[in-house]
Design a protein around this motif. Structure first.
Motif, short mmCIF file in Angstrom:
data_model
loop_
_atom_site.label_atom_id
_atom_site.label_comp_id
_atom_site.label_asym_id
_atom_site.label_seq_id
_atom_site.Cartn_x
_atom_site.Cartn_y
_atom_site.Cartn_z
N ILE A 28 1.27 -0.83 -0.19
CA ILE A 28 0.15 -0.04 0.16
C ILE A 28 0.78 1.06 0.14
N LYS A 29 2.02 1.43 0.76
CA LYS A 29 2.31 2.91 0.80
C LYS A 29 3.51 2.79 -1.14
N LEU A 30 3.74 1.93 -1.27
CA LEU A 30 4.05 1.56 -2.09
C LEU A 30 3.54 2.08 -3.33
N LEU A 31 2.45 2.19 -3.45
CA LEU A 31 1.12 1.99 -4.08
C LEU A 31 0.36 3.64 -4.06
N GLN A 32 0.91 4.21 -2.75
CA GLN A 32 0.17 5.52 -2.05
C GLN A 32 1.61 6.66 -3.02
N HIS A 64 -11.89 10.20 -13.48
CA HIS A 64 -10.51 9.85 -13.27
C HIS A 64 -10.17 9.90 -12.35
N ILE A 65 -10.08 11.52 -12.33
CA ILE A 65 -8.65 11.78 -10.73
C ILE A 65 -9.88 11.52 -9.77
N ILE A 66 -10.94 11.73 -9.36
CA ILE A 66 -11.79 11.36 -8.65
C ILE A 66 -11.76 10.41 -7.63
N ARG A 67 -11.93 9.31 -9.15
CA ARG A 67 -12.23 7.51 -8.34
C ARG A 67 -10.73 7.28 -8.20
N GLU A 68 -9.36 7.72 -8.62
CA GLU A 68 -7.75 8.01 -7.77
C GLU A 68 -7.76 8.83 -6.23
N GLN A 69 -8.26 9.75 -6.78
CA GLN A 69 -8.15 10.14 -5.21
C GLN A 69 -8.63 9.21 -4.05
N ASN A 70 -10.43 8.59 -4.69
CA ASN A 70 -10.41 7.42 -3.57
C ASN A 70 -10.11 6.21 -3.30
N THR A 71 -9.32 6.64 -4.31
CA THR A 71 -8.91 4.29 -4.08
C THR A 71 -7.65 5.10 -3.42
N TRP A 72 -6.63 6.36 -3.42
CA TRP A 72 -5.85 6.74 -2.24
C TRP A 72 -6.06 6.98 -0.61
N ALA A 73 -7.43 7.60 -1.31
CA ALA A 73 -8.03 7.52 0.53
C ALA A 73 -8.31 6.45 0.82
N ALA A 74 -9.14 5.19 0.75
CA ALA A 74 -9.71 4.28 1.14
C ALA A 74 -8.60 3.46 1.31
N TYR A 75 -6.94 3.09 0.67
CA TYR A 75 -5.81 3.05 1.30
C TYR A 75 -5.57 3.46 2.42
N GLU A 76 -5.13 4.50 2.37
CA GLU A 76 -5.20 5.80 3.39
C GLU A 76 -5.11 4.55 4.96
N ILE A 77 -6.30 4.14 4.31
CA ILE A 77 -7.16 3.82 6.15
C ILE A 77 -6.38 2.31 5.87
N ALA A 107 -13.49 -6.66 9.87
CA ALA A 107 -14.40 -6.23 8.85
C ALA A 107 -14.04 -5.45 7.26
N SER A 108 -13.15 -4.50 7.88
CA SER A 108 -13.18 -3.29 6.24
C SER A 108 -12.56 -3.71 5.39
N ILE A 109 -10.99 -4.74 5.67
CA ILE A 109 -9.83 -5.16 5.51
C ILE A 109 -10.23 -6.49 4.24
N ILE A 110 -11.71 -7.44 5.11
CA ILE A 110 -12.53 -8.11 3.93
C ILE A 110 -12.95 -7.64 2.98
N CYS A 116 -10.08 -4.07 -4.09
CA CYS A 116 -8.77 -3.50 -4.44
C CYS A 116 -7.58 -4.35 -4.76
N SER A 117 -8.15 -4.96 -5.82
CA SER A 117 -7.01 -5.66 -6.72
C SER A 117 -5.49 -5.21 -7.61
N ASP A 118 -5.14 -4.59 -6.63
CA ASP A 118 -3.23 -4.35 -7.21
C ASP A 118 -2.68 -4.65 -5.73
N VAL A 119 -3.86 -5.34 -4.79
CA VAL A 119 -3.61 -5.70 -3.65
C VAL A 119 -3.75 -6.95 -3.19
N PRO A 120 -3.24 -7.11 -3.33
CA PRO A 120 -3.66 -9.52 -3.75
C PRO A 120 -3.57 -9.60 -1.70
N ASP A 121 -2.49 -9.06 -0.88
CA ASP A 121 -2.26 -9.80 -0.37
C ASP A 121 -3.45 -9.37 1.09
N LEU A 122 -4.68 -8.80 0.51
CA LEU A 122 -5.46 -8.38 0.91
C LEU A 122 -6.72 -9.81 1.03
#
Length: 238
Positions: A28-32, A64-77, A107-110, A116-122
C-alpha cells in the motif's frame, strides 16, 4: 479437533496473518507513492485542458482523478487498519470470536479485499479470517448486513458509482486554483445542471411506465427499451 484447527492453534494463523499484513502495508505504501505521482500528472493535464478551453475533455478526465483520489483515501485507511490488526494478532489468536474493538478494522479489510485487486495480500488476509471466523461472518461483511462493522468511508470511497456533478465541479475548481488558472466555471456548471435535470426527467417518465415489478435478471437492456417504448405508445394513444 480437526487438523486445520490444530495448525491454527499452534500459531500458523498468527504467523501467516502477520506476514500478509506486513506485505499489505508495504504494498500500500508503494502504491500510495506511485498513485500520488500519477495524480499530480493527471491534475496538470486537466489544468492544461481548462487553460486551452477544452472543458468537455476536462469534464470526462476529472472522473478518473476522483476515482484515484477515492482509492488513495481508502488505501490510507486500510493501511492504518492493517497496522492496528497487526499489533493485535496475539489477541486474535487467543479468542475464537472477533474482538469487538477489532471488528471495524477486520470487517473493512475483508470488504475491501476483492475491490483492491492491486493489493492481493488483502485477499489472503480475508481467506485467513474466513478460516478463523467462518463463512457466515465473511458473508455478513461482504453483503453489508446490519452491524457488519465496515467503515463507512471505505464503503463510500470504494463505490463504483459515478461521481456527482457537484463533486466533479469542486475538483475542477480546485485544480484551476492550484495552477492559478482564471477559469470561468459557469459553462461547466450549466452542463452538469443540465445533465442532472435530464436524469430527473428520465426517472420521472421511467417510473411512470408500467414495467414488470419483478423483471427477470436475464432480460437484456434492449428489452427494457422495447418495453419502455411500448408503454409510452400506449399512454399516448390510450
Amino acid at each position: 479437533m480437526s487438523l486445520l484447527n490444530q495448525l491454527f492453534n499452534r500459531g500458523v494463523f498468527g504467523t501467516r496473518c502477520k506476514t500478509c499484513l506486513n506485505l499489505a502495508i508495504s504494498r500500500i505504501k508503494l502504491l500510495q507513492n506511485k498513485r500520488d505521482m500519477q495524480l499530480k500528472q493527471m491534475c496538470k493535464e486537466i489544468s492544461q485542458f481548462l487553460q486551452a478551453g477544452q472543458e468537455a475533455i476536462a469534464r470526462i478526465r476529472v472522473e478518473h482523478i476522483i476515482r484515484e483520489q477515492n482509492t488513495w483515501a481508502a488505501y490510507e485507511i486500510l493501511e492504518l487498519f492493517c497496522e492496528f490488526v497487526l499489533a493485535r494478532v496475539p489477541i486474535i489468536e487467543n479468542q475464537r470470536e472477533c474482538p469487538t474493538e477489532l471488528r471495524e478494522a477486520i470487517a473493512s479489510i475483508i470488504f475491501a479485499a476483492p475491490r483492491c485487486s492491486d493489493v492481493p495480500d488483502l485477499l489472503h488476509i480475508k481467506n485467513l479470517f474466513t478460516t478463523k471466523y467462518g463463512k457466515e461472518f465473511v458473508s455478513a461483511v461482504s453483503e453489508l448486513r446490519p452491524d457488519s462493522g465496515v467503515n463507512r468511508t471505505i464503503i463510500e470511497k470504494l463505490s463504483v458509482s459515478a461521481p456527482s456533478g457537484e463533486v466533479k465541479l469542486k475538483v475542477l475548481r480546485e485544480i484551476a486554483e492550484e495552477y492559478n488558472i482564471a477559469w470561468d466555471s459557469s459553462k461547466t456548471e450549466a452542463e452538469f445542471r443540465k445533465n442532472h435535470e435530464d436524469l430527473l426527467i428520465f426517472n420521472k417518465v421511467y417510473i411512470g411506465c408500467r414495467l414488470p415489478t419483478q423483471p427477470s435478471p436475464f432480460i437484456w437492456a434492449r428489452d427494457y427499451v422495447k418495453i419502455f417504448n411500448k408503454e409510452q405508445h400506449r399512454q399516448v394513444y390510450k
